[in-house]
Write a protein that holds these residues in place. Structure first.
Motif, short mmCIF file in Angstrom:
data_model
loop_
_atom_site.label_atom_id
_atom_site.label_comp_id
_atom_site.label_asym_id
_atom_site.label_seq_id
_atom_site.Cartn_x
_atom_site.Cartn_y
_atom_site.Cartn_z
N ARG A 186 0.83 -1.20 0.00
CA ARG A 186 0.00 0.00 0.00
C ARG A 186 0.87 1.26 0.00
O ARG A 186 0.58 2.23 -0.69
N ARG A 241 1.01 4.04 -3.02
CA ARG A 241 0.80 5.48 -2.85
C ARG A 241 1.93 6.31 -3.46
O ARG A 241 1.73 7.48 -3.79
N TRP A 293 1.95 7.42 -8.16
CA TRP A 293 1.55 8.62 -8.90
C TRP A 293 2.39 9.85 -8.58
O TRP A 293 2.69 10.65 -9.47
N TYR A 323 -9.67 0.58 3.19
CA TYR A 323 -9.18 1.08 4.47
C TYR A 323 -9.61 0.18 5.63
O TYR A 323 -8.95 0.16 6.67
N SER A 373 1.86 2.53 7.88
CA SER A 373 0.70 3.39 7.64
C SER A 373 1.13 4.84 7.48
O SER A 373 0.59 5.58 6.64
N GLU A 396 2.44 5.33 4.03
CA GLU A 396 1.34 5.49 3.09
C GLU A 396 0.77 6.91 3.15
O GLU A 396 0.46 7.52 2.11
N THR A 397 0.65 7.44 4.35
CA THR A 397 0.17 8.81 4.51
C THR A 397 1.12 9.80 3.84
O THR A 397 0.69 10.77 3.21
N GLY A 451 2.85 9.22 1.24
CA GLY A 451 2.57 9.14 -0.19
C GLY A 451 1.35 9.96 -0.58
O GLY A 451 1.34 10.60 -1.64
N ARG A 452 0.34 9.97 0.28
CA ARG A 452 -0.85 10.79 -0.01
C ARG A 452 -0.50 12.27 0.03
O ARG A 452 -1.01 13.05 -0.78
N VAL A 453 0.37 12.66 0.95
CA VAL A 453 0.79 14.06 1.03
C VAL A 453 1.65 14.43 -0.17
O VAL A 453 1.58 15.56 -0.69
N LEU A 474 1.39 13.46 -3.19
CA LEU A 474 0.65 13.60 -4.45
C LEU A 474 0.32 15.06 -4.77
O LEU A 474 0.65 15.53 -5.87
#
Length: 203
Positions: free
Chosen positions: A49, A53, A56, A153, A171, A174-175, A177-179, A181
Motif C-alpha cells: 500500500r 501510494r 503517482w 481502508y 501506515s 502510506e500517509t 505518499g498521499r501528502v 501527491l
C-alpha cells in the motif's frame, strides 16, 4: 427551501438503504477474512500500500523533471514502451517516470499474487470449474477481487492492528505518499508555468 430539499434527498437515500436486502452474517464482509493468519501477510499488504501510494507522485514528478529537461515529447511514450530502450530511460531525465510506471506494474502484480492463496481457498467445495484452464481463469478473476478489497481502508485498519508498531510505521509511509501527491501536482503546475513564461513572446 434548500434545507428542505436536502432533507428530502437524505430521506430518499435512507429509504433506498433501508429497502436493501439484509445480508446474513456469513455474507457480510469481514476485513480479517481478507488477510492470512499472522502478521506476515498484513505487513506485506501495508508495504505494498505504501509503494502504491508512491506511484503517482513519482510519475507526476517524473513528468515535471522530464519537462524541465525538454525530454517530455513525442518520443517519451516510445521510450517507455520499447523494452530495449526502457533501461536507457533510467540514465536520462525520464528516470523517475520510468521508475513510477515500473513500480505501478510491480505493485499491481504483487498484489494479485499475494491475494491468490486466499482466493484459491474461497470456493465452496464442488463449485469450482471443471477444467484446469477455467479454474486458473476463475482464480485470476477472484484474486483480482480479493486484491481490490485488500486495498480498502477497513482491511488496512485490520492489518495495522495485527502488525502493531510496524503497522503504524507503514501506515505513516502510506500517509506520506498521499501528502506527496498534491506536492507533485504543485511541482508539475510550477514547471508548466515556467514553460509558458519562457515560450510566451515578449509584448
Amino acid at each position: 427551501m434548500r434545507r428542505k430539499g436536502r432533507a428530502e434527498r437524505r430521506s430518499l437515500w435512507e429509504d433506498v438503504r433501508d429497502r436493501a436486502l439484509p445480508l446474513s452474517p456469513e455474507e457480510q464482509v469481514r476485513p480479517a477474512a481478507f488477510l492470512r493468519a499472522g502478521a506476515g501477510d498484513a505487513a506485506t499488504l501495508l508495504a505494498l500500500r505504501a509503494l502504491r501510494r508512491a506511484v503517482w507522485p513519482l510519475i507526476i514528478a517524473g513528468v515535471g523533471i522530464a519537462w524541465l529537461n525538454n525530454e517530455f515529447d513525442a518520443q517519451t511514450l516510445s521510450v517507455l514502451t520499447n523494452p530495449e530502450e526502457y533501461v536507457a530511460a533510467f540514465l536520462s531525465p525520464l528516470a523517475l517516470l520510468a521508475v513510477g510506471w515500473g513500480l505501478r506494474i510491480l505493485v499491481s502484480l504483487a498484489g494479485l499474487v499475494i491475494a491468490a492463496p486466499l482466493a484459491q481457498g474461497a470456493w465452496v467445495e464442488g463449485a469450482q470449474a471443471v477444467s484446469r484452464g477455467r479454474r486458473l481463469i476463475d482464480l485470476a478473476y477472484l484474486s483480482a477481487g480479493y486484491r481490490s478489497v485488500r486495498w480498502s481502508y477497513a482491511v488496512q485498519r485490520e492489518a495495522v492492528a495485527r502488525c502493531g508498531d510496524l503497522g503504524r510505521r507503514l501506515s505513516w509511509l502510506e500517509t506520506a505518499g498521499r501528502v506527496a501527491l498534491p506536492v507533485a501536482f504543485a511541482f508539475l503546475v510550477w514547471v508548466a508555468l515556467q514553460d509558458v513564461g519562457t515560450t510566451t513572446p515578449a509584448g
